[in-house]
Design a protein around this motif. Structure first.
Motif, PDB file in Angstrom:
ATOM      1  N   TYR A  56       0.834  -1.203   0.000  1.00 22.51           N
ATOM      2  CA  TYR A  56       0.000   0.000   0.000  1.00 22.51           C
ATOM      3  C   TYR A  56       0.871   1.258   0.000  1.00 22.51           C
ATOM      4  O   TYR A  56       0.674   2.164  -0.808  1.00 22.51           O
ATOM      5  CB  TYR A  56      -0.936  -0.005   1.212  1.00 22.51           C
ATOM      6  CG  TYR A  56      -1.800   1.223   1.308  1.00 22.51           C
ATOM      7  CD1 TYR A  56      -3.013   1.289   0.628  1.00 22.51           C
ATOM      8  CD2 TYR A  56      -1.411   2.324   2.057  1.00 22.51           C
ATOM      9  CE1 TYR A  56      -3.814   2.418   0.699  1.00 22.51           C
ATOM     10  CE2 TYR A  56      -2.196   3.454   2.133  1.00 22.51           C
ATOM     11  CZ  TYR A  56      -3.396   3.498   1.456  1.00 22.51           C
ATOM     12  OH  TYR A  56      -4.179   4.616   1.522  1.00 22.51           O
ATOM     13  N   HIS A  57       1.843   1.306   0.898  1.00 21.26           N
ATOM     14  CA  HIS A  57       2.667   2.505   1.031  1.00 21.26           C
ATOM     15  C   HIS A  57       3.553   2.730  -0.188  1.00 21.26           C
ATOM     16  O   HIS A  57       3.741   3.875  -0.620  1.00 21.26           O
ATOM     17  CB  HIS A  57       3.483   2.454   2.315  1.00 21.26           C
ATOM     18  CG  HIS A  57       2.640   2.592   3.529  1.00 21.26           C
ATOM     19  ND1 HIS A  57       2.124   3.796   3.945  1.00 21.26           N
ATOM     20  CD2 HIS A  57       2.177   1.673   4.402  1.00 21.26           C
ATOM     21  CE1 HIS A  57       1.400   3.617   5.030  1.00 21.26           C
ATOM     22  NE2 HIS A  57       1.412   2.330   5.325  1.00 21.26           N
ATOM     23  N   ALA A  90      -6.537  -5.683   4.623  1.00 22.31           N
ATOM     24  CA  ALA A  90      -5.517  -5.142   3.720  1.00 22.31           C
ATOM     25  C   ALA A  90      -5.993  -5.219   2.270  1.00 22.31           C
ATOM     26  O   ALA A  90      -5.796  -4.282   1.495  1.00 22.31           O
ATOM     27  CB  ALA A  90      -4.198  -5.894   3.884  1.00 22.31           C
ATOM     28  N   TYR A  91      -6.636  -6.328   1.915  1.00 23.99           N
ATOM     29  CA  TYR A  91      -7.152  -6.468   0.551  1.00 23.99           C
ATOM     30  C   TYR A  91      -8.132  -5.329   0.245  1.00 23.99           C
ATOM     31  O   TYR A  91      -8.065  -4.716  -0.820  1.00 23.99           O
ATOM     32  CB  TYR A  91      -7.843  -7.820   0.364  1.00 23.99           C
ATOM     33  CG  TYR A  91      -8.408  -7.996  -1.020  1.00 23.99           C
ATOM     34  CD1 TYR A  91      -7.611  -8.426  -2.063  1.00 23.99           C
ATOM     35  CD2 TYR A  91      -9.748  -7.698  -1.288  1.00 23.99           C
ATOM     36  CE1 TYR A  91      -8.117  -8.558  -3.352  1.00 23.99           C
ATOM     37  CE2 TYR A  91     -10.259  -7.832  -2.571  1.00 23.99           C
ATOM     38  CZ  TYR A  91      -9.441  -8.260  -3.598  1.00 23.99           C
ATOM     39  OH  TYR A  91      -9.946  -8.380  -4.871  1.00 23.99           O
ATOM     40  N   GLY A  92      -9.023  -5.046   1.186  1.00 22.11           N
ATOM     41  CA  GLY A  92     -10.005  -3.981   0.987  1.00 22.11           C
ATOM     42  C   GLY A  92      -9.361  -2.616   0.822  1.00 22.11           C
ATOM     43  O   GLY A  92      -9.771  -1.832  -0.039  1.00 22.11           O
ATOM     44  N   ARG A  95      -7.593  -2.600  -2.603  1.00 22.16           N
ATOM     45  CA  ARG A  95      -8.580  -2.553  -3.684  1.00 22.16           C
ATOM     46  C   ARG A  95      -9.217  -1.168  -3.790  1.00 22.16           C
ATOM     47  O   ARG A  95      -9.416  -0.645  -4.887  1.00 22.16           O
ATOM     48  CB  ARG A  95      -9.646  -3.623  -3.495  1.00 22.16           C
ATOM     49  CG  ARG A  95     -10.671  -3.620  -4.618  1.00 22.16           C
ATOM     50  CD  ARG A  95     -11.372  -4.955  -4.753  1.00 22.16           C
ATOM     51  NE  ARG A  95     -12.279  -4.910  -5.868  1.00 22.16           N
ATOM     52  CZ  ARG A  95     -11.987  -5.312  -7.095  1.00 22.16           C
ATOM     53  NH1 ARG A  95     -10.796  -5.802  -7.344  1.00 22.16           N
ATOM     54  NH2 ARG A  95     -12.863  -5.241  -8.065  1.00 22.16           N
ATOM     55  N   SER A  96      -9.532  -0.583  -2.659  1.00 21.27           N
ATOM     56  CA  SER A  96     -10.126   0.750  -2.650  1.00 21.27           C
ATOM     57  C   SER A  96      -9.189   1.778  -3.289  1.00 21.27           C
ATOM     58  O   SER A  96      -9.606   2.583  -4.125  1.00 21.27           O
ATOM     59  CB  SER A  96     -10.460   1.152  -1.212  1.00 21.27           C
ATOM     60  OG  SER A  96     -10.981   2.447  -1.172  1.00 21.27           O
ATOM     61  N   ALA A  97      -7.914   1.741  -2.914  1.00 21.39           N
ATOM     62  CA  ALA A  97      -6.934   2.666  -3.487  1.00 21.39           C
ATOM     63  C   ALA A  97      -6.743   2.400  -4.979  1.00 21.39           C
ATOM     64  O   ALA A  97      -6.651   3.329  -5.784  1.00 21.39           O
ATOM     65  CB  ALA A  97      -5.606   2.540  -2.749  1.00 21.39           C
TER      66      ALA A  97
END
Length: 103
Positions: A56-57, A90-92, A95-97
């Motif tokens: 993510y980061h 974490a998946y959510g 996926r959102s990003a």
């Protein structure tokens, strides 16, 4: 002693500690050292593709610096890793990003 120096000292004692590496990369982002942070995140994910938080980061950093294609690729890799790990939270987030960037 600043946080970067402190984290580097901790890493000398525990060079394989991805939590410390991740924290160090975040500190580099705070001071605008994006290339250094990017290298650290990539090192973490190369050594341990299951260190889900770094996807993510890293993708957000790439997105912010204009490397959209690479950001999308890292979001996709992160979603795959999170799915394999059963980490729905974490998946959510990934996926959102990802959807925010691609739609």
């Amino acid at each position: 002693m600043d946080r970067i120096t402190q984290l580097k000292e901790f890493l000398q004692a525990n060079p394989g500690d991805n939590f410390l590496k991740h924290a160090l990369a975040l500190e580099y982002i705070k001071i605008g050292e994006d290339n250094t942070a990017k290298s650290i995140f990539e090192e973490i994910l190369t050594q341990d593709p299951n260190y889900i938080g770094s996807y993510y980061h890293l993708a957000k950093l790439l997105e912010r610096t204009g490397d959209t294609d690479a950001a999308i690729a890292w979001y996709e890799k992160g979603m795959e890793a999170a799915k394999k790990a059963g980490d729905k939270h974490a998946y959510g987030e990934l996926r959102s990003a990802y959807e925010e960037l691609t739609f």
